[in-house]
Design a protein around this motif. Structure first.
Motif, PDB file in Angstrom:
ATOM      1  N   UNK A 462     -13.185   7.878   1.487  1.00  0.00           N
ATOM      2  CA  UNK A 462     -13.087   8.563   0.249  1.00  0.00           C
ATOM      3  C   UNK A 462     -13.918   9.628  -0.052  1.00  0.00           C
ATOM      4  N   UNK A 463     -15.244   9.731   0.599  1.00  0.00           N
ATOM      5  CA  UNK A 463     -15.726  10.965   0.390  1.00  0.00           C
ATOM      6  C   UNK A 463     -14.986  12.365   0.994  1.00  0.00           C
ATOM      7  N   UNK A 464     -14.393  12.279   1.899  1.00  0.00           N
ATOM      8  CA  UNK A 464     -13.381  13.316   2.468  1.00  0.00           C
ATOM      9  C   UNK A 464     -12.386  13.391   1.767  1.00  0.00           C
ATOM     10  N   UNK A 465     -11.441  12.388   1.420  1.00  0.00           N
ATOM     11  CA  UNK A 465     -10.207  12.848   0.403  1.00  0.00           C
ATOM     12  C   UNK A 465     -10.618  13.333  -0.898  1.00  0.00           C
ATOM     13  N   UNK A 466     -11.666  12.601  -1.556  1.00  0.00           N
ATOM     14  CA  UNK A 466     -11.942  12.911  -2.958  1.00  0.00           C
ATOM     15  C   UNK A 466     -12.471  14.405  -2.876  1.00  0.00           C
ATOM     16  N   UNK A 467     -13.210  14.784  -2.025  1.00  0.00           N
ATOM     17  CA  UNK A 467     -13.942  15.993  -1.842  1.00  0.00           C
ATOM     18  C   UNK A 467     -13.162  17.135  -1.682  1.00  0.00           C
ATOM     19  N   UNK A 468     -12.030  16.912  -0.944  1.00  0.00           N
ATOM     20  CA  UNK A 468     -11.374  17.966  -0.445  1.00  0.00           C
ATOM     21  C   UNK A 468      -9.609  17.965  -0.681  1.00  0.00           C
ATOM     22  N   UNK A 469      -9.355  16.924  -1.105  1.00  0.00           N
ATOM     23  CA  UNK A 469      -7.818  16.673  -1.219  1.00  0.00           C
ATOM     24  C   UNK A 469      -8.016  16.876  -3.232  1.00  0.00           C
ATOM     25  N   UNK A 477      -3.474  22.784   2.466  1.00  0.00           N
ATOM     26  CA  UNK A 477      -3.424  22.856   3.770  1.00  0.00           C
ATOM     27  C   UNK A 477      -3.458  21.385   4.485  1.00  0.00           C
ATOM     28  N   UNK A 478      -4.165  20.320   3.952  1.00  0.00           N
ATOM     29  CA  UNK A 478      -3.990  18.773   4.194  1.00  0.00           C
ATOM     30  C   UNK A 478      -2.492  18.482   4.159  1.00  0.00           C
ATOM     31  N   UNK A 479      -1.700  18.951   3.164  1.00  0.00           N
ATOM     32  CA  UNK A 479      -0.467  18.581   3.084  1.00  0.00           C
ATOM     33  C   UNK A 479       0.544  18.977   4.146  1.00  0.00           C
ATOM     34  N   UNK A 480       0.111  20.415   4.524  1.00  0.00           N
ATOM     35  CA  UNK A 480       0.921  21.198   5.496  1.00  0.00           C
ATOM     36  C   UNK A 480       0.545  21.105   6.810  1.00  0.00           C
ATOM     37  N   UNK A 481      -0.574  20.408   7.192  1.00  0.00           N
ATOM     38  CA  UNK A 481      -1.085  20.162   8.493  1.00  0.00           C
ATOM     39  C   UNK A 481      -0.009  19.343   9.359  1.00  0.00           C
ATOM     40  N   UNK A 485      -3.031  12.146   8.292  1.00  0.00           N
ATOM     41  CA  UNK A 485      -4.202  11.740   7.459  1.00  0.00           C
ATOM     42  C   UNK A 485      -5.416  11.469   8.252  1.00  0.00           C
ATOM     43  N   UNK A 486      -5.248  10.608   9.129  1.00  0.00           N
ATOM     44  CA  UNK A 486      -6.114   9.796  10.116  1.00  0.00           C
ATOM     45  C   UNK A 486      -6.528  10.844  11.099  1.00  0.00           C
ATOM     46  N   UNK A 487      -5.785  11.685  11.667  1.00  0.00           N
ATOM     47  CA  UNK A 487      -6.252  12.731  12.452  1.00  0.00           C
ATOM     48  C   UNK A 487      -7.063  13.786  11.954  1.00  0.00           C
ATOM     49  N   UNK A 488      -6.778  14.061  10.623  1.00  0.00           N
ATOM     50  CA  UNK A 488      -7.484  15.039  10.172  1.00  0.00           C
ATOM     51  C   UNK A 488      -8.749  14.683   9.748  1.00  0.00           C
ATOM     52  N   UNK A 489      -8.992  13.259   9.179  1.00  0.00           N
ATOM     53  CA  UNK A 489     -10.309  12.686   8.768  1.00  0.00           C
ATOM     54  C   UNK A 489     -11.065  12.789  10.003  1.00  0.00           C
ATOM     55  N   UNK A 490     -10.566  12.175  11.097  1.00  0.00           N
ATOM     56  CA  UNK A 490     -11.423  11.924  12.284  1.00  0.00           C
ATOM     57  C   UNK A 490     -11.873  13.234  13.032  1.00  0.00           C
ATOM     58  N   UNK A 491     -10.809  14.515  12.962  1.00  0.00           N
ATOM     59  CA  UNK A 491     -11.320  15.527  13.194  1.00  0.00           C
ATOM     60  C   UNK A 491     -12.582  16.146  12.490  1.00  0.00           C
ATOM     61  N   UNK A 563     -12.556  25.807  10.570  1.00  0.00           N
ATOM     62  CA  UNK A 563     -12.366  25.234  11.961  1.00  0.00           C
ATOM     63  C   UNK A 563     -11.224  24.443  12.049  1.00  0.00           C
ATOM     64  N   UNK A 564     -10.841  23.725  10.852  1.00  0.00           N
ATOM     65  CA  UNK A 564      -9.914  22.864  11.090  1.00  0.00           C
ATOM     66  C   UNK A 564      -8.621  23.301  10.476  1.00  0.00           C
TER      67      UNK A 564
END
Length: 593
Positions: A462-469, A477-481, A485-491, A563-564
């Motif tokens: 939730x921190x990752x998604x709420x803060x960045x999305x 950039x998250x949508x076009x990656x 979602x799981x791979x972006x989060x763990x990266x 970096x991501x």
């Protein structure tokens, strides 16, 4: 002539007109026998009522004091009731509202903790409230109340009440006119077009046994109510309190009438809904279209919201929402997005059955839908819900905790909190010996599908998604990656653990500490003693300082996120923000551009 003083205290962040007690007044005042014996004082709603000398004068004057109880005002009401009894030992205190338990054992415990309250009303109680007051002069308090079984009697009393008696009309009766005229801050007017809910979601008390049948208000009365509210320029927002607005075809007519009234106003009014039709109503699209084209909602935002709560089938089944099909709303989301309409999703964090993996998949579904913003509510344990029942909790191995938040902290203005980031922590003066000096919230910290450690992992997501999305900082950039979602989060998490994102590591550590020291720590009671944690739990909905910190360190944030997302363009914040806009970043994690 006896005097009745009713109060429905708003949450500290909003000024809601006291609709729950207004309907009691409207209902009683239509009975000739009642008005021969009773008069109502002007009702109260302000969260700082006890600071107002006139409020104390009303307490001293009243023969009866009635208070509406919710999770956010329970202890404040307890404090008011105690003060009233000091002023008026022979006065009668009446409690109603959703916090009064319907379960007999829970209700008994609730009442035993409040010896200063004389009678409790469960559920919608206009008829029983009036009957109590009419019988009181003849029978006296003890004989009217009888034994504690009056609570059970009240539940039965209200089973079919509204089919016979309709829904009261406090606005057109003029009950709130003086409050509106005297208001110094913008007001929210709440009203109903119907009552009841056919669904039985485990976390919600809307569809309880006594209120599962929907009863509709008279169409003319609803339109008269809308017209009356919209004629008052001091009212800045309307909230329609139906559980399923849009379920009937007449709701489209109501929306069109709201639009007509909006066009006549000098100041445009915001419009929000307590609950929208949940199963793909044929009327939902037209209603949402009219809403988007003509109204703004909370904080001036324009959007359409779809309530999903979760996208996992097992989680939805355990929440008793299996008869509500999320998929029926997907095409609706696509239709609006094709027209350029922003679509929000409403979810609940930490439902039984949830895991970090499932929560990531729910987020993936919403990203596939390209939702503009995912508003995620923390799972409260609310009285009169299946979730609060001992049998449900035992079946799903649920463990709950109480979080105690003192009034002197969470009622402080956001500006004071903002300044304290530089000057140091602000601590409470509360010693937690008097329950009326703090508020109590109940949350789940463990169930069969997660323990405290897994819950913390869910909140990492939730921190990752709420803060960045949600903030739109890197949403595109998250949508076009090419990554899920799981791979972006763990990266993101891997780079933090590799010490390559020190700025975001500090933000995540602060968030994790706050989550652990409030929600996730496995203990029966957590006491909050500092302003940061008080706002984290109450005012900012389990969000910390992360968005403000990003705003103040944009170059560093951009460098680390690159970096991501190598082609990241960081131009989402205004170059300068005044204090009012900056304060919004704490609790409106969306549309920061």
């Amino acid at each position: 002539m006896k005097t009745v003083f009713l109060s429905s205290i708003s949450f500290s962040a909003y000024d809601y007109l006291p609709y729950p007690v207004g309907v009691l007044m409207s209902y009683c005042n239509k009975d000739p026998e009642f008005i021969k014996s009773y008069e109502f004082l002007l009702p109260e709603f302000r969260s700082d009522a006890l600071e107002n000398p006139q409020f104390h004068q009303n307490l001293k004057k009243a023969d009866f004091l009635g208070l509406t109880n919710w999770v956010w005002n329970q202890s404040y009401n307890d404090r008011i009731a105690k003060i009233y009894k000091e002023y008026h030992p022979d006065g009668v205190v009446l409690y109603g509202g959703t916090n009064v338990p319907e379960d007999r054992e829970m209700a008994k415990k609730y009442a035993e903790q409040r010896p200063y309250v004389d009678i409790f009303f469960c559920g919608p109680s206009e008829e029983f409230f009036k009957k109590f007051l009419l019988e009181y002069p003849e029978k006296g308090l003890k004989n009217v109340i009888g034994t504690f079984t009056h609570l059970e009697y009240n539940v039965v009393q209200n089973k079919n009440q509204y089919k016979a008696n309709g829904i009261p009309t406090p606005y057109t009766d003029g009950i709130f006119d003086e409050l509106i005229a005297k208001a110094t801050r913008p007001l929210t007017a709440i009203f109903e077009t119907n009552r009841g809910c056919p669904y039985r979601c485990s976390f919600c008390d809307w569809g309880g046994v006594t209120r599962s049948k929907i009863v509709r208000a008279d169409v003319r009365q609803v339109k008269d109510t809308i017209a009356h509210i919209m004629s008052k320029e001091n009212v800045a927002q309307i909230e329609i309190a139906d559980a399923n607005f849009g379920i009937f075809d007449v709701d489209v007519d109501y929306m069109e009438f709201l639009v007509e009234c909006q066009k006549k106003r000098n100041k445009k009014i915001n419009l929000v809904f307590g609950g929208m039709a949940k199963n793909g109503s044929p009327h939902a699209e037209k209603i949402m279209e009219l809403m988007y084209e003509n109204f703004e909602a909370y904080h001036g935002r324009k959007y359409v919201k779809l309530s999903f709560q979760s996208h996992d089938k097992e989680v939805l089944q355990l929440a008793q929402r299996s008869n509500i099909k999320n998929e029926r709303l997907f095409s609706l989301a696509n239709k609006f997005q094709e027209r350029g309409v922003m679509v929000d999703a409403e979810m609940i964090i930490g439902l039984p059955g949830e895991t970090q993996e499932k929560w990531l998949q729910t987020i993936q579904t919403n990203m596939n839908l390209k939702v503009n913003h995912q508003k995620s509510f923390v799972l409260f344990v609310v009285p009169n819900t299946e979730l609060a029942s001992p049998s449900y909790q035992a079946k799903h191995k649920i463990k709950t905790k109480k979080i105690l938040v003192p009034h002197d902290l969470y009622q402080l203005r956001s500006e004071i909190y903002h300044n304290s980031r530089k000057t140091g922590p602000i601590l409470t003066n509360c010693d937690f010996t008097d329950p009326s000096q703090y508020q109590t919230f109940e949350f789940i910290y463990e169930c069969f599908s997660y323990d405290s450690v897994e819950l913390l992992k869910i909140y990492d997501v939730w921190f990752w998604f709420n803060t960045l999305y949600n903030t739109k900082i890197i949403r595109n950039w998250m949508l076009n990656s090419s990554l899920s979602a799981s791979e972006q989060f763990f990266r993101f998490i891997d780079l933090i653990e590799q010490e390559k994102l020190p700025f975001f590591k500090n933000l995540l550590q602060e968030f994790r500490a706050a989550t652990w020291n409030t929600l996730a720590k496995p203990e029966p009671v957590t006491i909050v003693k500092d302003l940061f944690l008080a706002n984290f739990v109450v005012k900012f909905g389990f969000r910390g300082n992360e968005v403000v910190n990003i705003y103040e360190n944009q170059d560093v944030a951009k460098s680390e996120l690159s970096l991501i997302y190598p082609d990241l363009q960081f131009n989402h914040f205004k170059e300068t923000m005044d204090l009012k806009d900056k304060l919004k970043l704490y609790f409106v994690a969306a549309d920061v551009t």
